[in-house]
Design a protein around this motif. Sequence first.
Motif, PDB file in Angstrom:
ATOM      1  N   GLU A 142       0.824  -1.208   0.000  1.00  0.00           N
ATOM      2  CA  GLU A 142       0.000   0.000   0.000  1.00  0.00           C
ATOM      3  C   GLU A 142       0.861   1.263   0.000  1.00  0.00           C
ATOM      4  N   GLY A 143       0.332   2.321  -0.554  1.00  0.00           N
ATOM      5  CA  GLY A 143       0.960   3.630  -0.464  1.00  0.00           C
ATOM      6  C   GLY A 143       2.313   3.704  -1.144  1.00  0.00           C
ATOM      7  N   THR A 144       3.286   4.286  -0.465  1.00  0.00           N
ATOM      8  CA  THR A 144       4.634   4.444  -1.007  1.00  0.00           C
ATOM      9  C   THR A 144       5.236   3.097  -1.362  1.00  0.00           C
ATOM     10  N   PRO A 145       5.866   2.966  -2.549  1.00  0.00           N
ATOM     11  CA  PRO A 145       6.522   1.701  -2.897  1.00  0.00           C
ATOM     12  C   PRO A 145       7.582   1.342  -1.850  1.00  0.00           C
ATOM     13  N   LYS A 146       7.607   0.080  -1.454  1.00  0.00           N
ATOM     14  CA  LYS A 146       8.491  -0.348  -0.368  1.00  0.00           C
ATOM     15  C   LYS A 146       9.261  -1.601  -0.765  1.00  0.00           C
ATOM     16  N   ARG A 147      10.511  -1.683  -0.284  1.00  0.00           N
ATOM     17  CA  ARG A 147      11.289  -2.927  -0.366  1.00  0.00           C
ATOM     18  C   ARG A 147      11.020  -3.717   0.910  1.00  0.00           C
TER      19      ARG A 147
END
Length: 317
Positions: free
Chosen positions: A63-68
């Motif tokens: 969800e939201g900001t792309p994350k690793r």
Amino acid sequence: MHIVPGDLAHDGLGIDAARWGRLRDEVDTLVHAGAYVHHLSSYERLKAANVEGTRTLLRLAAEGTPKRFHHVSTLGIFGHAAAPRLLTEDAPVEQARHTFADGYGASKWVADLMVQEAIARGASARVYRLGRIWAESQRGAINPDDMFCRLLVSCAALGCYPQGTATRADLLPADVAARALVALALADDGPDSAAVHHLHHPRHTSAGAFLRVFDEWRGTRSEPVELGAWLRRLRQASEAGRDLPFLPYLEVFRQFEDGLGGGLGGGLGDAADLPSVTYRNERTLRSLERLGVTFPEVDARMIRDFWRHLEAIGEIV
């Protein structure tokens, strides 16, 4: 830095919608190193934290900001097998089998598969499967509740230790494991980057090596015995009223004697692998070498520091 406490076993980590929204929109990296670690518990008891908690964090990552997403797993996910195996970073895990007593390995296996499925669907994620994380390399500090530590303390108290493969372990000092994990997590994607890493020492250390150092230090003499004889002595000590730290694992460890389990290396000591299992992690070691991280030998100095730390905290007298 802001600390947001949560609970893996609770729905939505047990945090309110406002905090979830901030995490969703402001965080760009998730390192999932949390778990309910208990090698005598069933899958049902551990599922909420280890499986559903991972599912919740994967949802947050999507969800939201792309994350690793960095997922800390265990070599214990490979479970039992009836034939010899070579297990590398590329070994398939889909058909792993776990006994009823191996609830921890089973719950981490399901979580590992969930992360791999997320990767297959395009998620930016990596998996780090740990072997036996051991005492800190400089001062010997360790959690005395560690299973292998309990085994060694009990061996010292009994004056004997089991010989053979059942008490060999791939001991990776905790500070070295942490340095390796951080280096791999921060490494840029490259042509040889991989989604799965195995963090375990490439060489085993036996209980005998620890007891030889102990004997030299204390002026004692510990006897190597067959596993069955050691288990009988442990049981007899319990019947005589001695409260040795390995006693809670006695019945589980009998699987080794019966040929159902294996050594303490290549996992978290949950009787999840066979003596014929060979673990290789050359690809991970090459990546770490390029990043400036090497694994030290578990030598006599490191073993003496381990024993001295246990003496200092009152675990041995």
